[in-house]
Design a protein around this motif. Sequence first.
Motif, PDB file in Angstrom:
ATOM      1  N   GLY A  69       3.018  10.521  -6.424  1.00 20.57           N
ATOM      2  CA  GLY A  69       4.244  10.988  -6.834  1.00 20.57           C
ATOM      3  C   GLY A  69       5.120  11.685  -5.952  1.00 20.57           C
ATOM      4  N   VAL A  70       4.775  11.219  -4.594  1.00 19.12           N
ATOM      5  CA  VAL A  70       5.414  11.724  -3.402  1.00 19.12           C
ATOM      6  C   VAL A  70       5.666  10.352  -2.568  1.00 19.12           C
ATOM      7  N   ASN A 105      -0.554  15.955  -6.383  1.00 22.79           N
ATOM      8  CA  ASN A 105       0.857  16.062  -6.120  1.00 22.79           C
ATOM      9  C   ASN A 105       1.347  17.600  -5.951  1.00 22.79           C
ATOM     10  N   ILE A 106       0.811  18.445  -6.752  1.00 25.45           N
ATOM     11  CA  ILE A 106       1.098  19.775  -6.552  1.00 25.45           C
ATOM     12  C   ILE A 106       0.657  20.205  -5.277  1.00 25.45           C
ATOM     13  N   VAL A 118       0.739  -1.381   0.100  1.00 23.23           N
ATOM     14  CA  VAL A 118      -0.029  -0.005   0.086  1.00 23.23           C
ATOM     15  C   VAL A 118       0.930   1.151  -0.029  1.00 23.23           C
ATOM     16  N   ILE A 119       1.929   1.343   0.995  1.00 23.40           N
ATOM     17  CA  ILE A 119       2.945   2.553   0.715  1.00 23.40           C
ATOM     18  C   ILE A 119       3.266   2.678  -0.675  1.00 23.40           C
ATOM     19  N   ASP A 120       3.849   1.536  -1.270  1.00 19.47           N
ATOM     20  CA  ASP A 120       4.533   1.841  -2.418  1.00 19.47           C
ATOM     21  C   ASP A 120       3.312   2.124  -3.445  1.00 19.47           C
ATOM     22  N   PHE A 121       1.919   1.779  -3.627  1.00 19.92           N
ATOM     23  CA  PHE A 121       0.987   2.195  -4.278  1.00 19.92           C
ATOM     24  C   PHE A 121       0.615   3.573  -4.104  1.00 19.92           C
ATOM     25  N   TYR A 122       0.540   4.140  -2.846  1.00 16.57           N
ATOM     26  CA  TYR A 122       0.243   5.718  -2.644  1.00 16.57           C
ATOM     27  C   TYR A 122       1.325   6.163  -3.200  1.00 16.57           C
ATOM     28  N   SER A 123       2.665   5.911  -2.777  1.00 16.78           N
ATOM     29  CA  SER A 123       3.690   6.665  -3.183  1.00 16.78           C
ATOM     30  C   SER A 123       3.575   7.016  -4.556  1.00 16.78           C
TER      31      SER A 123
END
Length: 828
Positions: free
Chosen positions: A288-289, A448-449, A279-284
Amino acid sequence: MKTFYAAMLIGSISACALNSAVAQTTPPADPALKIYRETPPKYSDLVHTKLDVRFDYKKRYLYGKEWVTLKPHFYPTDSLSLDAQGMDIKNVSIVKAGKNTPLKFTYDSLTINIQLDRTYRNNESYTVYIDYTAKPNELKAQGSAAITDAKGLYFINPDGTEKDKPTQIWTQGETQSSSAWFPTIDKPNQKTTDEITMTVPAKYVTLSNGRLASQKLNGDGTRTDTWKMELPHSPYLFMMAVGDFKITKDTWKGKEVSYYLEPKYAPYAKDIFGFTPEVIDFYSKTLGVDYPWNKYSQIVVRDYVSGAMENTSATLHGDYVQATKRELIDAYYSQGRSTIVHELFHQWFGDYVTAESWSNLSVNESFADFSETLWAEYKYGKDAGDAHIYEDRMNYLSQPELKTKDLIRFHYGNKEDMFDAVTYQKGGAILYMLRNYLGNAAFYKGLNIYLKSNAFKNGEAHQLRLALEEASGRDLNWFFNQWYFGAGHPVLNITYKWNDATKTQTVYLNQTQDGDAFTMPLAIDVYAGGKMDRRKFWMRNKVDSLVFHSAVKPSLVNVDGDKMLLAKKTDSKSIEEFTFQYFNAPLFLDRFEAITAAAKQQTNAGARKVIIAALNDKYYELQIKAIKAADMTNDDVRNAAQPVLVKLAQTDPNTLVRAAAITALGKLKASGNMNLFKQALNSQSYAVQGAALSAIDMLNPTEAMSLAKSYEKDSEGALKQAILVTYATSGTDEQYDYVYKAFTEGQPQTQFNLMKKFADFTGRVKSSEQAQKGIKAIADFGTKFKKYGVAPQVVQILGGIKESRTKLNDTAAVAAIDKATVDLQKAE
């Protein structure tokens, strides 16, 4: 935070458990709603908070020393105010060159007003030292429906006197309860780094924000742990936990990911939390953060006061997420798993960028709610995501009292009133619509912005709008004005007219809600001549229509074809059109709507076709919906459905579908199914076993009682519930204590599920002593939730028990009921 709404639970009890109406009066308008809740002014800024704490388990005290570094925000100042709830303040000093010089201060039990040694400007920082004692159990702090207690620091079984309950300490800071265990500026628009040193019994482990910087064994059986958070975050996100936890470690890109569980559940840590790195990987990647903190820990504690809390880098969960491998067989995307991803998304939306005020809570909680759908559709497929967001919409729409509340609102009675289905479920559904309108790429570019522009700072809805406008190039004022800064939702009636002479189809759209029209971009899918044509339409008025030509009469005109609209819809499609929709329109909600329509018209051949086909729908929740909807008193339905149900009960890969099929077959009370039910008792799924035991109970209560006894020691979830119902329905004094124990030790939802049966059992049990125990347990439930208006309903339940005990000439139990009734009817 993921909240569990006590008030909603009590509403369910009132409606479902009592089977009787109680007159409700409209409460007077809260005068606090007239107060404008401004964003807290910033006179001083927190810079760094250093704490050194130790605990007195006997007194339930925290002895603390604090060094808090601040600076004026803009204007020069010679004074400082800190929030500090219910403390003993022993010393307040300015720290200079390593020396403490006492400062003058006043304290009113809520705020320390400090006179500084001189005037400071905003390019100067200073450090104040405070020696204090926090007394959380002596603090008169009132909770809410969302967060049931507000004393900040919790000692769980500190004397070790409660059997089978561990000794723990944990904190809960949201909304403004961190100041119950350390002095601070307890406002969400403050950010500070921190260092927390805890001295605890050496046998326990600790957890806090950031990294474990050091550990030192002391000579008195204690150990001192120091945790450091070197990136700024808000005071309400500070946390501590102490207890006998087993730590299971994982990693994501070299960062520690860890799971703190009671020893009993430690072997299942990866089963419960093991998908966290994914999940961490998917959200990151989606945002884009990269995950911004140096570690991510999750800890499970007892007696937590809400659902879960996204403390920075260290989420705290209630014990409902703890489960064995067997219990997790039936979990799927359950409350526990959706909560895990909800709290993780907060590490970006809530912790990395924090709502500047509770009025803007949407930029925390609406996003975390939306993230549950985001993960569901990624991990389990689009149907799962659509099902989850549909539940959000229905949760909000089922509470008509919320239609007057803006998503962003600066008027509320209490800050915790913001934790409602508007902020959570409606807000999540709004983001779902917004993503669809902008497209995935523009939407996530906008997020992301927003995140990068406001990193380690605070955000509000206007900044979100500007970021999304920058990404998409589209004006979004119209969207935010009606969905963020306005209240309510469309109430949309849809009708159709086909003119065969002119070969024209008219779609009539009528918004009937009070107030102005909602501007709505709609996808209208036209199925005609074996093809589907999507038409884009903007509804800008309360009454509007669309007319178009078609060579043949459309088989279906599907308004809101992408099923994105947050609205209460009444659609006048015929059963023939809904039948076509089930077999041709692709989405979860297309099929859901068709099954709903078909369920009401099962004398129609097309409707029956939908119900029978849906028994094997590709998505399990729709299978279950069809199983429950099938009218087995209709010969045509039963003859077609029964062989399908038998197959589902025996072979479907989804245990909840198998359990639903067994339940449906059980209601037929057909002895020919007994072997199927007994075979199902061998399943590893508690849901399947529970359904099987309940089905056997319908055929042979005596055999069910015997089987229930044999499964007592290895039962959880649905199986335990089935045993309890079996005992409560047919049991004797011998089984009463088992049901009593389950009721008194159960969570509110468990008590709700069992309340009616438990009350009936209490009414008929022979032992007066047992009956009085049950009466007290039910009365205690009423007292606990009295502030939510449950007392009249509990009084009615006790009245039913009184009738039964009177017939048994049990004067002692009747007297206990009379006393409990008087107590419950007393004003708060």
